[in-house]
Motif scaffolding. Structure first.
Motif, PDB file in Angstrom:
ATOM      1  N   TYR A 120       0.866  -1.161  -0.028  1.00  0.00           N
ATOM      2  CA  TYR A 120       0.076   0.009   0.244  1.00  0.00           C
ATOM      3  C   TYR A 120       0.904   1.168   0.055  1.00  0.00           C
ATOM      4  CZ  TYR A 120      -3.186   3.665   1.130  1.00  0.00           C
ATOM      5  OH  TYR A 120      -4.068   4.878   1.159  1.00  0.00           O
ATOM      6  N   VAL A 121       1.849   1.174   0.882  1.00  0.00           N
ATOM      7  CA  VAL A 121       2.904   2.382   0.691  1.00  0.00           C
ATOM      8  C   VAL A 121       3.231   2.690  -0.571  1.00  0.00           C
ATOM      9  CG1 VAL A 121       4.945   3.530   1.748  1.00  0.00           C
ATOM     10  CG2 VAL A 121       3.144   2.525   3.393  1.00  0.00           C
ATOM     11  N   ASN A 122       3.703   1.762  -1.332  1.00  0.00           N
ATOM     12  CA  ASN A 122       4.181   1.962  -2.619  1.00  0.00           C
ATOM     13  C   ASN A 122       3.378   2.455  -3.665  1.00  0.00           C
ATOM     14  OD1 ASN A 122       6.861   0.386  -1.992  1.00  0.00           O
ATOM     15  ND2 ASN A 122       6.043  -1.092  -2.428  1.00  0.00           N
ATOM     16  N   ILE A 123       2.026   2.062  -3.389  1.00  0.00           N
ATOM     17  CA  ILE A 123       1.220   2.571  -4.171  1.00  0.00           C
ATOM     18  C   ILE A 123       0.903   4.018  -3.874  1.00  0.00           C
ATOM     19  CG2 ILE A 123      -1.279   2.478  -4.600  1.00  0.00           C
ATOM     20  CD1 ILE A 123      -1.361  -0.612  -4.358  1.00  0.00           C
ATOM     21  N   PHE A 124       0.788   4.268  -2.576  1.00  0.00           N
ATOM     22  CA  PHE A 124       0.465   5.749  -2.013  1.00  0.00           C
ATOM     23  C   PHE A 124       1.595   6.647  -2.435  1.00  0.00           C
ATOM     24  CE2 PHE A 124       0.503   9.003   1.088  1.00  0.00           C
ATOM     25  CZ  PHE A 124      -0.839   9.237   1.396  1.00  0.00           C
ATOM     26  N   ASN A 125       2.634   6.028  -2.353  1.00  0.00           N
ATOM     27  CA  ASN A 125       3.905   7.056  -2.783  1.00  0.00           C
ATOM     28  C   ASN A 125       3.833   7.378  -4.212  1.00  0.00           C
ATOM     29  OD1 ASN A 125       5.371   7.423  -0.567  1.00  0.00           O
ATOM     30  ND2 ASN A 125       6.808   5.513  -0.759  1.00  0.00           N
ATOM     31  N   LYS A 126       3.513   6.360  -4.933  1.00  0.00           N
ATOM     32  CA  LYS A 126       3.425   6.937  -6.420  1.00  0.00           C
ATOM     33  C   LYS A 126       2.193   7.847  -7.057  1.00  0.00           C
ATOM     34  CE  LYS A 126       5.312   2.233  -8.043  1.00  0.00           C
ATOM     35  NZ  LYS A 126       5.213   1.012  -8.772  1.00  0.00           N
ATOM     36  N   GLU A 127       1.278   7.647  -6.132  1.00  0.00           N
ATOM     37  CA  GLU A 127      -0.251   8.245  -6.269  1.00  0.00           C
ATOM     38  C   GLU A 127      -0.171   9.834  -5.790  1.00  0.00           C
ATOM     39  OE1 GLU A 127      -3.450   5.877  -5.026  1.00  0.00           O
ATOM     40  OE2 GLU A 127      -3.600   4.757  -6.797  1.00  0.00           O
ATOM     41  N   ASN A 128       0.658   9.940  -4.650  1.00  0.00           N
ATOM     42  CA  ASN A 128       0.751  11.320  -4.118  1.00  0.00           C
ATOM     43  C   ASN A 128       2.293  11.761  -4.017  1.00  0.00           C
ATOM     44  OD1 ASN A 128      -1.950  11.236  -2.479  1.00  0.00           O
ATOM     45  ND2 ASN A 128      -1.168   9.194  -2.337  1.00  0.00           N
ATOM     46  N   SER A 129       2.924  11.267  -4.926  1.00  0.00           N
ATOM     47  CA  SER A 129       4.357  11.756  -5.066  1.00  0.00           C
ATOM     48  C   SER A 129       5.137  12.067  -3.867  1.00  0.00           C
ATOM     49  CB  SER A 129       4.428  13.330  -5.978  1.00  0.00           C
ATOM     50  OG  SER A 129       4.021  13.046  -7.297  1.00  0.00           O
ATOM     51  N   THR A 130       4.843  11.129  -2.841  1.00  0.00           N
ATOM     52  CA  THR A 130       5.540  11.142  -1.607  1.00  0.00           C
ATOM     53  C   THR A 130       6.658  10.293  -1.689  1.00  0.00           C
ATOM     54  OG1 THR A 130       3.783   9.604  -0.829  1.00  0.00           O
ATOM     55  CG2 THR A 130       3.364  12.062  -0.351  1.00  0.00           C
ATOM     56  N   ASN A 131       7.367  10.337  -0.511  1.00  0.00           N
ATOM     57  CA  ASN A 131       8.623   9.375  -0.167  1.00  0.00           C
ATOM     58  C   ASN A 131       8.664   8.739   1.143  1.00  0.00           C
ATOM     59  OD1 ASN A 131      10.926   7.970  -0.782  1.00  0.00           O
ATOM     60  ND2 ASN A 131      12.213   9.552  -0.024  1.00  0.00           N
ATOM     61  N   ILE A 132       7.389   8.146   1.583  1.00  0.00           N
ATOM     62  CA  ILE A 132       7.270   7.480   2.947  1.00  0.00           C
ATOM     63  C   ILE A 132       7.983   6.116   3.051  1.00  0.00           C
ATOM     64  CG2 ILE A 132       5.500   6.424   4.631  1.00  0.00           C
ATOM     65  CD1 ILE A 132       3.374   8.432   3.160  1.00  0.00           C
ATOM     66  N   LYS A 133       8.926   6.150   4.026  1.00  0.00           N
ATOM     67  CA  LYS A 133       9.603   4.915   4.166  1.00  0.00           C
ATOM     68  C   LYS A 133       8.976   3.800   5.318  1.00  0.00           C
ATOM     69  CE  LYS A 133      14.010   7.121   2.637  1.00  0.00           C
ATOM     70  NZ  LYS A 133      13.284   8.319   2.460  1.00  0.00           N
ATOM     71  N   ILE A 134       9.532   2.763   5.252  1.00  0.00           N
ATOM     72  CA  ILE A 134       9.001   1.755   6.331  1.00  0.00           C
ATOM     73  C   ILE A 134      10.355   1.278   7.078  1.00  0.00           C
ATOM     74  CG2 ILE A 134       7.716  -0.373   7.189  1.00  0.00           C
ATOM     75  CD1 ILE A 134       6.216   0.219   4.603  1.00  0.00           C
ATOM     76  N   ILE A 135      10.254   1.530   8.307  1.00  0.00           N
ATOM     77  CA  ILE A 135      11.395   0.831   9.176  1.00  0.00           C
ATOM     78  C   ILE A 135      10.836  -0.423  10.005  1.00  0.00           C
ATOM     79  CG2 ILE A 135      12.726   1.061  11.170  1.00  0.00           C
ATOM     80  CD1 ILE A 135      12.935   4.138  10.328  1.00  0.00           C
TER      81      ILE A 135
END
Length: 204
Positions: free
Chosen positions: A72-87
């Motif tokens: 989901y985060v990968n999809i979210f980053n692509k759709e919103n031009s964000t760079n959220i990382k997961i630790i």
């Protein structure tokens, strides 16, 4: 008395006036509960997700939830031009079981659950302190099964202990739950039916 949702709005208004996005370490328990929080917070914070959920049993379930979140985060980053990382923290269910075992007979949302909240949120604050995050928060108030008042009380105590701002929240409010369900259905996300530990499975 100001409720948790109102406090959330006060914090977001304050952040908006800063003129920049402060760093936020956001504890996440799963993909579905991260849907609305990320949608809401992306315009306010530079977000890093912290996945420390060794309470989840069995490990196959842990991996399902983690992989759903990653997808989901990968999809979210692509759709919103964000760079959220997961630790991701190391999975250690046996260590968590030792902590929760004495409260194994508690009902859901009893002392066992509060102990689980404290343990994971404290780990998040420790990581946030070590890595100089400005804010720390959790998506757990998204769930109908979670006691957001207890979660916010814990966060407020940890805020003082670690000198890191806590993002008070009640993500269920103002259509949050409906947006969650809409996104989960849109992407056919895996949505678990129990909280996480083996004792919550037995209750189900």
């Amino acid at each position: 008395m100001i409720n948790s949702y109102q406090k959330e709005q006060i914090i977001l208004d304050k952040v908006k006036r800063l003129g920049y996005k402060p760093s936020l370490l956001l504890h996440s328990c799963c993909g579905p509960c991260s849907t609305y929080p990320l949608t809401l917070l992306k315009d306010y914070f530079d977000i890093t997700i912290f996945f420390n959920n060794s309470n989840i049993y069995p490990e196959t379930e842990y991996n399902k939830r983690l992989n759903t979140l990653i997808d989901y985060v990968n999809i979210f980053n692509k759709e919103n031009s964000t760079n959220i990382k997961i630790i991701e923290q190391v999975y250690d269910y046996e260590g968590y079981k030792e902590i929760l075992y004495p409260r194994r007979f508690d009902k859901e949302n009893g002392c066992r659950c509060k102990l689980c909240y404290v343990t994971r949120m404290k780990e998040a604050f420790e990581f946030a302190k070590e890595h100089n995050f400005e804010y720390c928060g959790t998506v757990m108030s998204m769930s109908r099964q979670k006691d957001e008042q207890a979660i916010n009380k814990i966060g407020t105590v940890l805020e003082k202990m670690y000198d890191i701002k806590f993002l008070v929240a009640n993500f269920k409010k103002k259509g949050g739950q409906e947006i969650r369900e809409e996104i989960v259905n849109k992407y056919n996300m895996y949505d678990q039916i129990y909280c996480g530990c083996e004792y919550s499975i037995k209750e189900k």
